[in-house]
Scaffold this active site. Structure first.
Site, PDB file in Angstrom:
ATOM      1  N   GLU A 187      24.235  51.173 -55.980  1.00 17.83           N
ATOM      2  CA  GLU A 187      24.843  52.502 -56.010  1.00 17.83           C
ATOM      3  C   GLU A 187      26.326  52.432 -56.326  1.00 17.83           C
ATOM      4  O   GLU A 187      26.869  53.278 -57.045  1.00 17.83           O
ATOM      5  CB  GLU A 187      24.605  53.191 -54.667  1.00 17.83           C
ATOM      6  CG  GLU A 187      23.132  53.505 -54.419  1.00 17.83           C
ATOM      7  CD  GLU A 187      22.802  53.738 -52.957  1.00 17.83           C
ATOM      8  OE1 GLU A 187      21.732  54.309 -52.690  1.00 17.83           O
ATOM      9  OE2 GLU A 187      23.609  53.324 -52.093  1.00 17.83           O
ATOM     10  N   ASP A 340      19.840  52.574 -44.482  1.00 16.60           N
ATOM     11  CA  ASP A 340      20.073  53.799 -43.729  1.00 16.60           C
ATOM     12  C   ASP A 340      20.343  53.502 -42.256  1.00 16.60           C
ATOM     13  O   ASP A 340      21.175  54.154 -41.626  1.00 16.60           O
ATOM     14  CB  ASP A 340      18.872  54.731 -43.879  1.00 16.60           C
ATOM     15  CG  ASP A 340      18.610  55.068 -45.341  1.00 16.60           C
ATOM     16  OD1 ASP A 340      19.539  55.545 -45.998  1.00 16.60           O
ATOM     17  OD2 ASP A 340      17.493  54.832 -45.812  1.00 16.60           O
TER      18      ASP A 340
END
Length: 356
Positions: A187, A340
């Protein structure tokens, strides 16, 4: 006299063992412990603690609860089901045989999937790609879901972060604005490539992402797009995580307890991947670079990693960096949603600065 003689023997033996350590420092610890126990002189001296054990102990000492706990938590509304199975076995089930690896920005077919998989597996890098053909993707997903031994988990960033917070508190309200980001190496690279940022010419990471390059990109994000006197942005914090290390970057004056936060994020990576309550030093390995530069865009500092002091801090133009290695699980049980969990754990231990 007999008591004195016994003490003298023990003293001479201790001196002799000390000489053995000096003259033969590589002598196996098991041999010395065997000698000690055979003489019945009490508990055998323990060997040196591994770097992994030292690092885990140092984390435990550093990770402290924030002074001010969270009262409101923002959780989005996306969710999905993650299917976990061997990528090689999935390709075999799809009738694909290993060939040449090739990166594809968008996947259009099974062959594209096979080439992209081989390309990134050879680099040991993570990858996320959009599949353009709905029917083909549905077929692949169905084969994966029905594959013997495939595991199904709750997926989606918001659902997983929500689960993590729910396990630690009963706070469920929504923040009025986003102030923090969590990013992995793929990312981060997408972001700098899309905006022509630092090191945007790099097509993909070759193995472990270079710390100095990652640091340059993180600095650029906060310096160009983060909160400042002349900018309305609320972004003041980025938690970057990759397999072997994490970096937590914050605009000075807005966050506290970040040393504990980055350590907590790295610790949960090792415990969740190995499915253990605490770090098991025998099941993890320290793979982070032992030396690295803090920047390549400017004259950065050279850092030498010390497992006994695992969090390294440096500063650059009003922005603080906290780096810590990750103890990588040797035989991971569950890695789905790990990023996460890392972001949620780091945020849970973070504290909004009282003067911000």
């Amino acid at each position: 006299m007999a008591l004195w003689r016994g003490s003298a023997y023990a003293g001479f033996l201790a001196l002799a063992v000390g000489c053995v350590f000096l003259l033969e420092p590589e002598l196996p610890g098991s041999a010395l412990r065997s000698l000690w126990s055979s003489l019945k002189l009490g508990p055998a001296p323990q060997g040196p603690v591994s770097p992994e054990g030292r690092l885990a102990a140092a984390w435990d000492a550093l990770i402290v609860q924030p002074v001010q706990r969270w009262r409101r938590v923002a959780v989005g509304v996306n969710a999905c089901v993650d299917v976990v199975l061997s990528g090689v076995k999935l390709l075999q089930a799809l009738g694909l045989s290993p060939g040449n690896g090739k990166d594809h920005t968008v996947l259009h077919s099974r062959n594209d999937l096979e080439e992209a998989f081989i390309h990134f597996m050879g680099k040991g890098a993570a990858a996320e790609r959009f599949f353009s053909d709905k029917e083909t993707f549905h077929d692949i997903a169905q084969v994966a879901s029905e594959f013997p031994g495939a595991q199904h988990y709750v997926g989606g960033n918001a659902a997983l972060i929500g689960q993590k917070f729910a396990a630690n508190s009963d706070l469920k309200q929504v923040f009025p604005a986003v102030t923090s980001l969590g990013l992995n190496e793929q990312e981060l690279l997408f972001l700098t490539q899309s905006a022509s940022g630092p090191h945007s010419s790099v097509s993909s990471w070759n193995g472990v992402p270079d710390v100095g390059m990652v640091s340059d990109i993180l600095f650029w994000i906060l310096k160009e797009h983060g909160r400042s006197k002349g900018r309305a942005s609320d972004l003041t914090r980025i938690h970057f995580h990759t397999l072997v290390y994490h970096i937590l970057v914050t605009v000075d004056g807005h966050w506290a307890n970040q040393l504990a936060a980055v350590a907590a994020g790295a610790r949960v990576a090792g415990t969740q991947a190995c499915a253990t309550e605490a770090i098991d030093a025998s099941r993890v390995s320290l793979r982070a670079p032992r030396e690295f530069m803090t920047s390549h865009s400017e004259a950065g500092s050279r850092i030498v990693l010390n497992p006994g002091e695992p969090v390294v801090e440096w500063h650059r133009e009003g922005i603080s960096f906290h780096f810590t290695p990750v103890l990588v699980c040797k035989d991971p049980i569950r890695t789905v949603g790990l990023g996460d969990a890392i972001s949620a754990e780091g945020l849970f231990y973070s504290e909004v600065h009282p003067h911000s």
